[in-house]
Enzyme design. Sequence first.
Site, PDB file in Angstrom:
ATOM      1  N   ASP A  57      -2.275 -29.782 -20.161  1.00  0.00           N
ATOM      2  CA  ASP A  57      -0.868 -30.244 -20.117  1.00  0.00           C
ATOM      3  C   ASP A  57      -0.198 -29.873 -18.802  1.00  0.00           C
ATOM      4  O   ASP A  57       0.497 -30.674 -18.200  1.00  0.00           O
ATOM      5  CB  ASP A  57      -0.070 -29.761 -21.332  1.00  0.00           C
ATOM      6  CG  ASP A  57      -0.015 -28.236 -21.467  1.00  0.00           C
ATOM      7  OD1 ASP A  57       0.821 -27.754 -22.253  1.00  0.00           O
ATOM      8  OD2 ASP A  57      -0.809 -27.542 -20.802  1.00  0.00           O
ATOM      9  N   GLY A 153       0.313 -14.184 -30.782  1.00  0.00           N
ATOM     10  CA  GLY A 153      -0.968 -14.166 -30.089  1.00  0.00           C
ATOM     11  C   GLY A 153      -2.087 -14.850 -30.856  1.00  0.00           C
ATOM     12  O   GLY A 153      -3.267 -14.599 -30.656  1.00  0.00           O
ATOM     13  N   GLY A 155      -2.457 -18.189 -30.969  1.00  0.00           N
ATOM     14  CA  GLY A 155      -2.786 -19.513 -30.421  1.00  0.00           C
ATOM     15  C   GLY A 155      -2.127 -20.632 -31.192  1.00  0.00           C
ATOM     16  O   GLY A 155      -2.462 -21.787 -31.012  1.00  0.00           O
ATOM     17  N   ASP A 202       3.407 -27.171 -26.482  1.00  0.00           N
ATOM     18  CA  ASP A 202       3.792 -26.463 -27.701  1.00  0.00           C
ATOM     19  C   ASP A 202       5.204 -26.804 -28.137  1.00  0.00           C
ATOM     20  O   ASP A 202       5.454 -27.084 -29.314  1.00  0.00           O
ATOM     21  CB  ASP A 202       3.688 -24.956 -27.467  1.00  0.00           C
ATOM     22  CG  ASP A 202       2.295 -24.561 -27.021  1.00  0.00           C
ATOM     23  OD1 ASP A 202       2.123 -23.431 -26.555  1.00  0.00           O
ATOM     24  OD2 ASP A 202       1.388 -25.408 -27.121  1.00  0.00           O
ATOM     25  N   TYR A 255      -3.906 -16.802 -18.186  1.00  0.00           N
ATOM     26  CA  TYR A 255      -3.264 -18.116 -18.217  1.00  0.00           C
ATOM     27  C   TYR A 255      -2.745 -18.537 -16.838  1.00  0.00           C
ATOM     28  O   TYR A 255      -3.113 -19.600 -16.327  1.00  0.00           O
ATOM     29  CB  TYR A 255      -2.108 -18.113 -19.231  1.00  0.00           C
ATOM     30  CG  TYR A 255      -1.539 -19.485 -19.464  1.00  0.00           C
ATOM     31  CD1 TYR A 255      -0.450 -19.954 -18.725  1.00  0.00           C
ATOM     32  CD2 TYR A 255      -2.109 -20.343 -20.398  1.00  0.00           C
ATOM     33  CE1 TYR A 255       0.050 -21.227 -18.916  1.00  0.00           C
ATOM     34  CE2 TYR A 255      -1.605 -21.616 -20.608  1.00  0.00           C
ATOM     35  CZ  TYR A 255      -0.522 -22.040 -19.855  1.00  0.00           C
ATOM     36  OH  TYR A 255      -0.026 -23.303 -20.051  1.00  0.00           O
TER      37      TYR A 255
HETATM   38  P1  NG1 Z   1      -0.482 -21.066 -26.461  1.00  0.00           P
HETATM   39  O1  NG1 Z   1      -0.664 -19.870 -25.602  1.00  0.00           O
HETATM   40  O2  NG1 Z   1      -1.590 -21.257 -27.433  1.00  0.00           O
HETATM   41  O3  NG1 Z   1       0.854 -21.053 -27.118  1.00  0.00           O
HETATM   42  C1  NG1 Z   1      -0.610 -22.289 -24.085  1.00  0.00           C
HETATM   43  C2  NG1 Z   1       0.498 -23.090 -23.392  1.00  0.00           C
HETATM   44  C3  NG1 Z   1       0.320 -24.595 -23.541  1.00  0.00           C
HETATM   45  C4  NG1 Z   1      -1.093 -25.042 -23.178  1.00  0.00           C
HETATM   46  C5  NG1 Z   1      -2.095 -24.173 -23.966  1.00  0.00           C
HETATM   47  C6  NG1 Z   1      -3.515 -24.522 -23.588  1.00  0.00           C
HETATM   48  C7  NG1 Z   1       2.639 -21.934 -23.341  1.00  0.00           C
HETATM   49  C8  NG1 Z   1       3.967 -21.746 -23.979  1.00  0.00           C
HETATM   50  N1  NG1 Z   1       1.771 -22.730 -23.981  1.00  0.00           N
HETATM   51  O4  NG1 Z   1      -0.471 -22.390 -25.497  1.00  0.00           O
HETATM   52  O5  NG1 Z   1       1.269 -25.231 -22.658  1.00  0.00           O
HETATM   53  O6  NG1 Z   1      -1.293 -24.943 -21.783  1.00  0.00           O
HETATM   54  O7  NG1 Z   1      -1.902 -22.777 -23.704  1.00  0.00           O
HETATM   55  O8  NG1 Z   1      -3.781 -25.863 -23.857  1.00  0.00           O
HETATM   56  O9  NG1 Z   1       2.347 -21.398 -22.291  1.00  0.00           O
HETATM   57 MG    MG Z   2       2.495 -19.343 -26.857  1.00  0.00          MG
END
Ligand code: NG1
Ligand code: MG
Length: 482
Positions: A57, A153, A155, A202, A255
């Site tokens: 994304d 945490g 996911g 998200d 990340y």
């Molecule tokens: P998580 O950490 O699972 O909420 C994060 C990012 C998304 C996307 C996913 C991987 C945030 C708020 N969310 O999701 O934008 O990059 O990792 O697909 O950072």
């Molecule tokens: Mg998150």
Amino acid sequence: MSEAHNSSVITAESTFQNISSFDADVQARLNILADHGEKGYILRAPGRVNLLGEHVDYSGFGVMPMAVASDVCVKVSYPSSGLVIDNVESRFDTKTYDNLTSSELEVDLANHHWSHYVLCGYKAAFDAMEKKSFAPPALKPLRLTVYGNVPAGSGLSSSSALVVASTLAVCSAYDFEITRTELAVAAIEGERHVGTLSGGMDQSASILSQTGSALYIQFVPSLTASRVTLPAGVTFVICNCLKKKEKAVDASQYYNKRVVECRLAALLLAKRYNLPLEGVKTLRNVVDALVSSPADMLPTMVELADISKQESAKTEASTLADVAALLGCAEGDILSTFFSDRATACADVFADSANFSLWKRAQHVFEESARVMGVAETMPDAPDFGKVMNASHESCRDLFECSCDELNKLVGICMDSGALGSRLTGAGWGGCNVSCVKEGEVDAFIANVKQKYYVEFMGMTEVPDNAICVSNGSCGASRVVI
Ligand code: NG1
Ligand code: MG
């Protein structure tokens, strides 16, 4: 239908949801929040599971998530002064800010605190009001009481659900008319105050989802979401590997580093194609600069994936100096020239990283995004959706390196238990996986996973209730009428 839903004014009374429309356990939690402390009204934002399109994304490509039943709720009540952020669960301590001016309220990045996500929502709401020239007559003291059950945490986007619920709460407190899409745009930008270089999946899933379906969410040229009918005869089962990964805590190693690697790869590809480097921020920018019609997009992504694969065979890891030499600029200028929009977070990544695996990340992004595009066009008859999920997990594991031993073990056990496909979901490095399971086999599947993963592999005697949940798409965020 999705378009009408997306452009509906989420703060309008016509969009409020009655408590009776929720599952029994959601109703129970809503009533606990309603009875806790002062009288007030409640905003609810669900978590999400991502079926396909991981770590693409923020590179500008489409994703396929859906909201789940677990959620974060925020109750608005009116104290005598200040911004008070508290939680039904006493393990989350209360935070009070005397100042109400959102620009004065800074998120203290040096001391991570659960209430920072609420503060992100508070700031996002005022940014949205300013963007629509909505000047509230006077600032109001607010108490925002949080109660959620999206495990942190895991996911399943607990952080974004909290930011969305908080943004919606402040917009509601000021009777600010905002559409679902506008709210998503505000919450996406708002969450970045916490220091992560987040994408937009998200928050969009939490706000735009509709019961019984997934979404195909795209971000370029602007945020759009269309409903995706799920394949018939299957159910999605989400299992938590129970290794927690809170993204904001050490994002520069995980990340945020991946976000930087993808942008560095985009710059190297732009250079390779003699494209101007100014304005290149994402791998999508490179694709868009190379294609002349939408029909060229998929073939170009396949070509770029192959080039990335060839390059990764030659160059396992690059230092910043290597990249600078290839870009023809001084290493010390990379941050200011190409990362000025995300300077603080990227400076931390550069400080903490000796080398970058650019080409493997780029190959994953192009191939994963091609998988999403392929499925989005064929759902619900997507042939072999399970196999596509498996290819996604392997790419997350081997190319994007965002899996972990626990997730890989859990995925293996899920496949051995009869899943048609199984993959990590969300950022990875912990949290949950999602499996596609035939409807009649769900109970046997869950029993086997409990035994093989939680009891035998994790050595647990009691399997936590929220370790496993089933989803076929839940409704998005709303104000709840109790
Ligand atoms: P998580 O950490 O699972 O909420 C994060 C990012 C998304 C996307 C996913 C991987 C945030 C708020 N969310 O999701 O934008 O990059 O990792 O697909 O950072
Ligand atoms: Mg998150």
